[in-house]
Design a protein around this motif. Structure first.
Motif, mmCIF file in Angstrom:
data_model
loop_
_atom_site.group_PDB
_atom_site.id
_atom_site.type_symbol
_atom_site.label_atom_id
_atom_site.label_comp_id
_atom_site.label_asym_id
_atom_site.label_seq_id
_atom_site.Cartn_x
_atom_site.Cartn_y
_atom_site.Cartn_z
ATOM 1 N N ARG A 142 26.263 43.621 39.726
ATOM 2 C CA ARG A 142 25.977 44.751 40.608
ATOM 3 C C ARG A 142 24.608 44.653 41.296
ATOM 4 O O ARG A 142 24.116 45.633 41.866
ATOM 5 C CB ARG A 142 26.052 46.060 39.815
ATOM 6 C CG ARG A 142 27.462 46.412 39.357
ATOM 7 C CD ARG A 142 27.517 47.779 38.700
ATOM 8 N NE ARG A 142 28.883 48.143 38.343
ATOM 9 C CZ ARG A 142 29.224 49.300 37.786
ATOM 10 N NH1 ARG A 142 28.290 50.205 37.528
ATOM 11 N NH2 ARG A 142 30.486 49.554 37.479
ATOM 12 N N GLU A 159 35.104 35.341 30.351
ATOM 13 C CA GLU A 159 36.267 34.891 31.112
ATOM 14 C C GLU A 159 36.865 36.034 31.931
ATOM 15 O O GLU A 159 37.332 35.819 33.062
ATOM 16 C CB GLU A 159 37.314 34.316 30.153
ATOM 17 C CG GLU A 159 36.951 32.940 29.627
ATOM 18 C CD GLU A 159 37.896 32.462 28.535
ATOM 19 O OE1 GLU A 159 38.647 33.309 28.000
ATOM 20 O OE2 GLU A 159 37.874 31.252 28.218
ATOM 21 N N ASP A 160 36.852 37.229 31.381
ATOM 22 C CA ASP A 160 37.367 38.390 32.106
ATOM 23 C C ASP A 160 36.540 38.649 33.362
ATOM 24 O O ASP A 160 37.088 38.906 34.443
ATOM 25 C CB ASP A 160 37.358 39.617 31.195
ATOM 26 C CG ASP A 160 37.865 40.860 31.913
ATOM 27 O OD1 ASP A 160 39.017 40.868 32.351
ATOM 28 O OD2 ASP A 160 37.080 41.826 32.040
ATOM 29 N N PHE A 161 35.209 38.555 33.247
ATOM 30 C CA PHE A 161 34.342 38.725 34.416
ATOM 31 C C PHE A 161 34.595 37.615 35.430
ATOM 32 O O PHE A 161 34.652 37.864 36.638
ATOM 33 C CB PHE A 161 32.871 38.715 33.982
ATOM 34 C CG PHE A 161 32.315 40.060 33.610
ATOM 35 C CD1 PHE A 161 31.631 40.836 34.534
ATOM 36 C CD2 PHE A 161 32.491 40.561 32.336
ATOM 37 C CE1 PHE A 161 31.114 42.075 34.199
ATOM 38 C CE2 PHE A 161 31.985 41.800 31.976
ATOM 39 C CZ PHE A 161 31.297 42.564 32.905
ATOM 40 N N ALA A 202 37.259 35.956 35.986
ATOM 41 C CA ALA A 202 38.550 36.134 36.658
ATOM 42 C C ALA A 202 38.460 37.150 37.782
ATOM 43 O O ALA A 202 39.246 37.097 38.740
ATOM 44 C CB ALA A 202 39.600 36.567 35.638
ATOM 45 N N ARG A 203 37.486 38.071 37.672
ATOM 46 C CA ARG A 203 37.348 39.131 38.669
ATOM 47 C C ARG A 203 36.255 38.870 39.685
ATOM 48 O O ARG A 203 36.182 39.527 40.720
ATOM 49 C CB ARG A 203 37.075 40.467 37.962
ATOM 50 C CG ARG A 203 38.248 40.961 37.127
ATOM 51 C CD ARG A 203 37.976 42.316 36.491
ATOM 52 N NE ARG A 203 37.121 42.218 35.315
ATOM 53 C CZ ARG A 203 35.906 42.735 35.224
ATOM 54 N NH1 ARG A 203 35.364 43.343 36.262
ATOM 55 N NH2 ARG A 203 35.219 42.626 34.107
ATOM 56 N N ASP A 204 35.366 37.910 39.404
ATOM 57 C CA ASP A 204 34.221 37.655 40.285
ATOM 58 C C ASP A 204 33.967 36.155 40.336
ATOM 59 O O ASP A 204 33.605 35.535 39.322
ATOM 60 C CB ASP A 204 32.979 38.394 39.747
ATOM 61 C CG ASP A 204 31.828 38.425 40.745
ATOM 62 O OD1 ASP A 204 31.652 37.442 41.484
ATOM 63 O OD2 ASP A 204 31.087 39.428 40.764
ATOM 64 N N GLU A 205 34.160 35.561 41.501
ATOM 65 C CA GLU A 205 34.033 34.110 41.645
ATOM 66 C C GLU A 205 32.609 33.610 41.450
ATOM 67 O O GLU A 205 32.392 32.398 41.318
ATOM 68 C CB GLU A 205 34.558 33.678 43.014
ATOM 69 C CG GLU A 205 33.770 34.238 44.193
ATOM 70 C CD GLU A 205 34.335 33.818 45.529
ATOM 71 O OE1 GLU A 205 33.686 34.085 46.549
ATOM 72 O OE2 GLU A 205 35.427 33.206 45.557
ATOM 73 N N GLU A 250 27.395 43.218 33.639
ATOM 74 C CA GLU A 250 27.622 44.230 34.667
ATOM 75 C C GLU A 250 26.351 44.475 35.469
ATOM 76 O O GLU A 250 26.391 44.690 36.692
ATOM 77 C CB GLU A 250 28.105 45.526 34.023
ATOM 78 C CG GLU A 250 28.696 46.529 34.990
ATOM 79 C CD GLU A 250 30.006 46.072 35.591
ATOM 80 O OE1 GLU A 250 30.216 46.356 36.804
ATOM 81 O OE2 GLU A 250 30.812 45.437 34.895
#
Length: 306
Positions: free
Chosen positions: A21, A45-47, A49-52, A17
């Motif tokens: 940021r 993987e979760d990150f 999926a949300r941030d290329e 995070e």
């Protein structure tokens, strides 16, 4: 940004995070999962999926150096930044370090100061480092690591030309790399805190401190031999066999150096509670109670006797 992780689920999300940021937006975050058996890969993987900008590399467990070398091979940027899965970067860290390297083309790598925190993110103290190339190389030749590894941003071409990390130098592979980089260009540290470095029981600097110090001495003496300098002798390592004692000892030592005497005393007492039968526990507490001017004099005397 290269972020290796091995069973790092406890702190990984907070670490990632702090990167996504960043005020500097043009980067890729490469998480190298070094054969984790916990939720490390799922978090990454979760990150992703949300941030290329986030990429995950999954590998069998081989250790820090092979993981970092895999990240170096996969990276596409001009600069390679480092951070560990338990640390937290300041929001403007990359912006400041990239700007510094852009303004100093002769500099191949730039680190920064760190604020050491404990497992619960409670502050232990600020750790400063020398800032100029000559000061850094002088420290290297004394067997001291003058650049905090997870703060370093380096030129990718310089890292690759130097051969990347040497796994046989674990757990002081960073010290070995600074020597090789410093022979091709200039090294620097920004004189400000740009990262919170977490101290906990599983950290390499706590778990493998004896190996780290022995390897650092061997690397230092190799470099000194090449330059015709006298070999340095090691000093006894004050450490415990109990994981809690080792952790609190490292926290006490860091706090004492940083001038946080009350924090140092608190951790020294915890060291003593964890290993009351060991002499070093009492020596740690005594060092924290000795007046600062006397302690500095004793440390100067010790350095002269080495």
């Amino acid at each position: 940004m290269l972020l290796p992780a091995w069973n790092g689920e406890t702190f990984l999300a907070e670490a990632m995070e702090s990167i996504v940021r960043q005020t500097f937006r043009s980067f890729e975050l490469i998480v190298i999962d070094d054969g984790s058996t916990d939720g490390t890969a799922a978090i990454a993987e979760d990150f992703a999926a949300r941030d290329e900008r986030v990429r995950l590399i999954r590998r069998p467990h081989e250790g820090l150096s092979p993981a970092l070398n895999a990240g170096i091979k996969a990276a596409r940027g001009e600069y390679l930044a480092r951070m560990d899965a338990d640390d937290i970067s300041a929001p403007d860290r990359l912006q400041k370090q990239v700007a510094f390297l852009d303004a100093h083309p002769d500099c191949v790598a730039a680190g920064a100061w760190i604020e050491v925190i404990d497992e619960t993110r409670r502050k232990i103290g600020v750790k400063t480092f020398v800032t100029t190339h000559d000061e850094i190389f002088s420290a290297l030749l004394r067997g001291i690591s003058p650049m905090a590894h997870p703060t370093v941003v380096a030129r990718a071409d310089a890292i690759r030309a130097a051969g990347g990390y040497d796994a046989s130098r674990y757990p002081s592979e960073d010290l070995d790399l600074w020597f090789r980089l410093g022979e091709t260009g200039r090294l620097a540290n920004l004189g400000e805190v740009l990262l919170q470095h977490r101290r906990h029981k599983a950290a390499i600097g706590v778990r493998d401190r004896e190996k780290m110090k022995a390897m650092a001495l061997a690397i230092c003496n190799e470099a000194r031999s090449k330059r015709g300098l006298r070999q340095r002798r090691g000093t006894p390592i004050l450490t415990g066999t109990n994981a809690d004692a080792r952790y609190h000892f490292e926290c006490a030592r860091t706090a004492l150096i940083a001038g946080s005497r009350l924090t140092a005393i608190r951790h020294a007492l915890a060291t003593l509670a964890a290993e009351p039968a060991r002499l070093y526990s009492y020596a740690t507490l005594l060092a924290c109670l000795v007046p600062a001017p006397l302690l500095r004099s004793l440390l100067v005397l010790r350095a002269r006797l080495r």
